[in-house]
Design a protein around this motif. Structure first.
Motif, PDB file in Angstrom:
ATOM      1  N   THR A  71       0.831  -1.196   0.000  1.00 31.80           N
ATOM      2  CA  THR A  71       0.000   0.000   0.000  1.00 31.80           C
ATOM      3  C   THR A  71       0.867   1.248   0.000  1.00 31.80           C
ATOM      4  O   THR A  71       2.006   1.216   0.466  1.00 31.80           O
ATOM      5  N   ARG A  72       0.327   2.323  -0.500  1.00 27.59           N
ATOM      6  CA  ARG A  72       1.016   3.612  -0.460  1.00 27.59           C
ATOM      7  C   ARG A  72       0.854   4.280   0.916  1.00 27.59           C
ATOM      8  O   ARG A  72       1.521   5.239   1.223  1.00 27.59           O
ATOM      9  N   SER A  73      -0.034   3.730   1.735  1.00 27.52           N
ATOM     10  CA  SER A  73      -0.360   4.312   3.033  1.00 27.52           C
ATOM     11  C   SER A  73       0.314   3.556   4.183  1.00 27.52           C
ATOM     12  O   SER A  73      -0.011   2.403   4.453  1.00 27.52           O
ATOM     13  N   GLU A  74       1.208   4.229   4.871  1.00 25.45           N
ATOM     14  CA  GLU A  74       1.866   3.601   6.022  1.00 25.45           C
ATOM     15  C   GLU A  74       0.846   3.269   7.106  1.00 25.45           C
ATOM     16  O   GLU A  74       0.904   2.198   7.717  1.00 25.45           O
ATOM     17  N   SER A  75      -0.116   4.149   7.347  1.00 18.62           N
ATOM     18  CA  SER A  75      -1.114   3.891   8.388  1.00 18.62           C
ATOM     19  C   SER A  75      -1.983   2.684   8.027  1.00 18.62           C
ATOM     20  O   SER A  75      -2.369   1.906   8.900  1.00 18.62           O
ATOM     21  N   ARG A  76      -2.265   2.494   6.738  1.00 18.96           N
ATOM     22  CA  ARG A  76      -3.034   1.333   6.307  1.00 18.96           C
ATOM     23  C   ARG A  76      -2.236   0.052   6.537  1.00 18.96           C
ATOM     24  O   ARG A  76      -2.771  -0.969   6.955  1.00 18.96           O
ATOM     25  N   ALA A  77      -0.936   0.098   6.260  1.00 18.54           N
ATOM     26  CA  ALA A  77      -0.070  -1.064   6.495  1.00 18.54           C
ATOM     27  C   ALA A  77      -0.047  -1.418   7.978  1.00 18.54           C
ATOM     28  O   ALA A  77      -0.063  -2.600   8.342  1.00 18.54           O
ATOM     29  N   ILE A  78      -0.017  -0.413   8.831  1.00 17.19           N
ATOM     30  CA  ILE A  78      -0.038  -0.663  10.284  1.00 17.19           C
ATOM     31  C   ILE A  78      -1.349  -1.327  10.673  1.00 17.19           C
ATOM     32  O   ILE A  78      -1.369  -2.269  11.470  1.00 17.19           O
ATOM     33  N   CYS A  79      -2.440  -0.879  10.081  1.00 22.12           N
ATOM     34  CA  CYS A  79      -3.748  -1.488  10.342  1.00 22.12           C
ATOM     35  C   CYS A  79      -3.743  -2.969   9.936  1.00 22.12           C
ATOM     36  O   CYS A  79      -4.207  -3.827  10.684  1.00 22.12           O
ATOM     37  N   PHE A  80      -3.183  -3.272   8.759  1.00 25.37           N
ATOM     38  CA  PHE A  80      -3.089  -4.668   8.315  1.00 25.37           C
ATOM     39  C   PHE A  80      -2.160  -5.474   9.226  1.00 25.37           C
ATOM     40  O   PHE A  80      -2.464  -6.608   9.593  1.00 25.37           O
ATOM     41  N   ALA A  81      -1.029  -4.886   9.611  1.00 27.92           N
ATOM     42  CA  ALA A  81      -0.038  -5.588  10.448  1.00 27.92           C
ATOM     43  C   ALA A  81      -0.615  -5.979  11.801  1.00 27.92           C
ATOM     44  O   ALA A  81      -0.276  -7.028  12.347  1.00 27.92           O
ATOM     45  N   THR A  82      -1.490  -5.141  12.318  1.00 29.05           N
ATOM     46  CA  THR A  82      -2.050  -5.368  13.653  1.00 29.05           C
ATOM     47  C   THR A  82      -3.426  -6.028  13.619  1.00 29.05           C
ATOM     48  O   THR A  82      -4.078  -6.152  14.650  1.00 29.05           O
ATOM     49  N   SER A  83      -3.852  -6.449  12.435  1.00 27.76           N
ATOM     50  CA  SER A  83      -5.189  -7.039  12.263  1.00 27.76           C
ATOM     51  C   SER A  83      -6.254  -6.132  12.874  1.00 27.76           C
ATOM     52  O   SER A  83      -7.017  -6.530  13.754  1.00 27.76           O
ATOM     53  N   ASP A  84      -6.248  -4.890  12.420  1.00 26.58           N
ATOM     54  CA  ASP A  84      -7.164  -3.858  12.930  1.00 26.58           C
ATOM     55  C   ASP A  84      -6.929  -3.576  14.413  1.00 26.58           C
ATOM     56  O   ASP A  84      -7.871  -3.496  15.199  1.00 26.58           O
ATOM     57  N   TYR A  85      -5.658  -3.453  14.788  1.00 26.36           N
ATOM     58  CA  TYR A  85      -5.237  -3.049  16.134  1.00 26.36           C
ATOM     59  C   TYR A  85      -5.621  -4.057  17.215  1.00 26.36           C
ATOM     60  O   TYR A  85      -6.029  -3.712  18.306  1.00 26.36           O
ATOM     61  N   LYS A  86      -5.424  -5.351  16.884  1.00 24.92           N
ATOM     62  CA  LYS A  86      -5.722  -6.433  17.824  1.00 24.92           C
ATOM     63  C   LYS A  86      -4.494  -7.224  18.234  1.00 24.92           C
ATOM     64  O   LYS A  86      -4.555  -8.006  19.174  1.00 24.92           O
ATOM     65  N   GLU A  87      -3.376  -7.078  17.479  1.00 31.33           N
ATOM     66  CA  GLU A  87      -2.173  -7.861  17.768  1.00 31.33           C
ATOM     67  C   GLU A  87      -0.945  -7.112  17.258  1.00 31.33           C
ATOM     68  O   GLU A  87      -1.056  -6.181  16.470  1.00 31.33           O
ATOM     69  N   ASP A  88       0.221  -7.538  17.701  1.00 30.76           N
ATOM     70  CA  ASP A  88       1.467  -6.951  17.225  1.00 30.76           C
ATOM     71  C   ASP A  88       1.763  -7.465  15.817  1.00 30.76           C
ATOM     72  O   ASP A  88       1.295  -8.531  15.422  1.00 30.76           O
ATOM     73  N   GLY A  89       2.557  -6.701  15.078  1.00 29.66           N
ATOM     74  CA  GLY A  89       2.894  -7.116  13.727  1.00 29.66           C
ATOM     75  C   GLY A  89       4.146  -6.443  13.216  1.00 29.66           C
ATOM     76  O   GLY A  89       4.901  -5.817  13.983  1.00 29.66           O
ATOM     77  N   TRP A  90       4.370  -6.569  11.920  1.00 32.13           N
ATOM     78  CA  TRP A  90       5.547  -6.013  11.252  1.00 32.13           C
ATOM     79  C   TRP A  90       5.118  -5.196  10.039  1.00 32.13           C
ATOM     80  O   TRP A  90       4.177  -5.574   9.334  1.00 32.13           O
ATOM     81  N   VAL A  91       5.839  -4.113   9.796  1.00 36.63           N
ATOM     82  CA  VAL A  91       5.635  -3.316   8.589  1.00 36.63           C
ATOM     83  C   VAL A  91       6.929  -3.337   7.790  1.00 36.63           C
ATOM     84  O   VAL A  91       8.006  -3.011   8.306  1.00 36.63           O
ATOM     85  N   TYR A  92       6.808  -3.755   6.534  1.00 36.97           N
ATOM     86  CA  TYR A  92       7.928  -3.716   5.590  1.00 36.97           C
ATOM     87  C   TYR A  92       7.823  -2.409   4.814  1.00 36.97           C
ATOM     88  O   TYR A  92       6.736  -2.038   4.374  1.00 36.97           O
ATOM     89  N   VAL A  93       8.940  -1.741   4.636  1.00 35.93           N
ATOM     90  CA  VAL A  93       9.002  -0.522   3.836  1.00 35.93           C
ATOM     91  C   VAL A  93       9.779  -0.880   2.568  1.00 35.93           C
ATOM     92  O   VAL A  93      10.923  -1.333   2.650  1.00 35.93           O
ATOM     93  N   LEU A  94       9.139  -0.717   1.422  1.00 40.74           N
ATOM     94  CA  LEU A  94       9.751  -1.105   0.151  1.00 40.74           C
ATOM     95  C   LEU A  94      10.087   0.121  -0.702  1.00 40.74           C
ATOM     96  O   LEU A  94       9.340   1.103  -0.696  1.00 40.74           O
ATOM     97  N   ALA A  95      11.195   0.036  -1.415  1.00 39.50           N
ATOM     98  CA  ALA A  95      11.668   1.125  -2.261  1.00 39.50           C
ATOM     99  C   ALA A  95      11.408   0.789  -3.733  1.00 39.50           C
ATOM    100  O   ALA A  95      12.180   0.041  -4.344  1.00 39.50           O
ATOM    101  N   PRO A  96      10.336   1.315  -4.320  1.00 41.44           N
ATOM    102  CA  PRO A  96      10.022   1.017  -5.718  1.00 41.44           C
ATOM    103  C   PRO A  96      11.110   1.416  -6.711  1.00 41.44           C
ATOM    104  O   PRO A  96      11.201   0.813  -7.784  1.00 41.44           O
ATOM    105  N   ASP A  97      11.953   2.373  -6.361  1.00 34.29           N
ATOM    106  CA  ASP A  97      13.025   2.756  -7.274  1.00 34.29           C
ATOM    107  C   ASP A  97      14.057   1.632  -7.441  1.00 34.29           C
ATOM    108  O   ASP A  97      14.868   1.658  -8.365  1.00 34.29           O
ATOM    109  N   LEU A  98      14.001   0.622  -6.579  1.00 34.96           N
ATOM    110  CA  LEU A  98      14.904  -0.525  -6.679  1.00 34.96           C
ATOM    111  C   LEU A  98      14.258  -1.731  -7.374  1.00 34.96           C
ATOM    112  O   LEU A  98      14.912  -2.739  -7.611  1.00 34.96           O
ATOM    113  N   PHE A  99      12.977  -1.630  -7.699  1.00 36.63           N
ATOM    114  CA  PHE A  99      12.253  -2.758  -8.286  1.00 36.63           C
ATOM    115  C   PHE A  99      12.890  -3.238  -9.592  1.00 36.63           C
ATOM    116  O   PHE A  99      13.076  -4.429  -9.792  1.00 36.63           O
TER     117      PHE A  99
END
Length: 148
Positions: A71-99
């Motif tokens: 996603t382009r949204s960091e806050s959305r990724a956090i929501c997915f990582a935490t299963s809607d703020y129910k558990e701990d998780g991980w956020v990967y940050v990807l650099a499209p310029d390296l794709f």
């Protein structure tokens, strides 16, 4: 190009060995008459890479496609990582310029199924693990959405 984010639960991250892995292994798929897709012009006739990405928006790995959601949204990724703020998780940050250098393809559509998710679907050239060389950072988040 701006950064992309992928949020996963701790359980999923552990199951995937700390890697970003697709569920399927096909670059191109053909839609099926299974009531999972709608014939609204997003899915086309025959096998295609766009069908694989679009099917993935409906269900992860649908029809064996090898795309992975970001996603382009960091806050959305956090929501997915935490299963809607129910558990701990991980956020990967990807650099499209390296794709390009790492053989990663990305697909983004002007008419996404879920516009608020700001989804960009990505896949590795070999339809396997997303190359670690495109990961700029990875950080842990707690159930309340804060960084650990």
């Amino acid at each position: 190009m701006s950064l992309l984010y992928r949020g996963v639960s701790k359980e999923m991250d552990q199951a995937q060995g700390g890697l970003i892995k697709p569920r399927g292994n096909k670059k191109e798929v053909m839609a099926r008459h299974d009531n999972k897709i709608t014939y609204d012009g997003r899915i086309t006739y025959g096998e295609s890479e766009d069908n694989a990405a679009r099917a993935h928006h409906i269900e992860t790995g649908l029809y064996g496609g090898c795309f992975v959601s970001t996603t382009r949204s960091e806050s959305r990724a956090i929501c997915f990582a935490t299963s809607d703020y129910k558990e701990d998780g991980w956020v990967y940050v990807l650099a499209p310029d390296l794709f390009g250098a790492h053989g990663v393809t990305s697909k983004e559509y002007p008419d996404p199924l879920y516009p608020d998710e700001q989804e960009v679907s990505i896949r590795a050239e070999d339809c396997g693990v997303i190359p670690p060389g495109v990961i700029a950072n990875k950080y842990e988040v707690t159930a309340d959405g804060s960084r650990k």
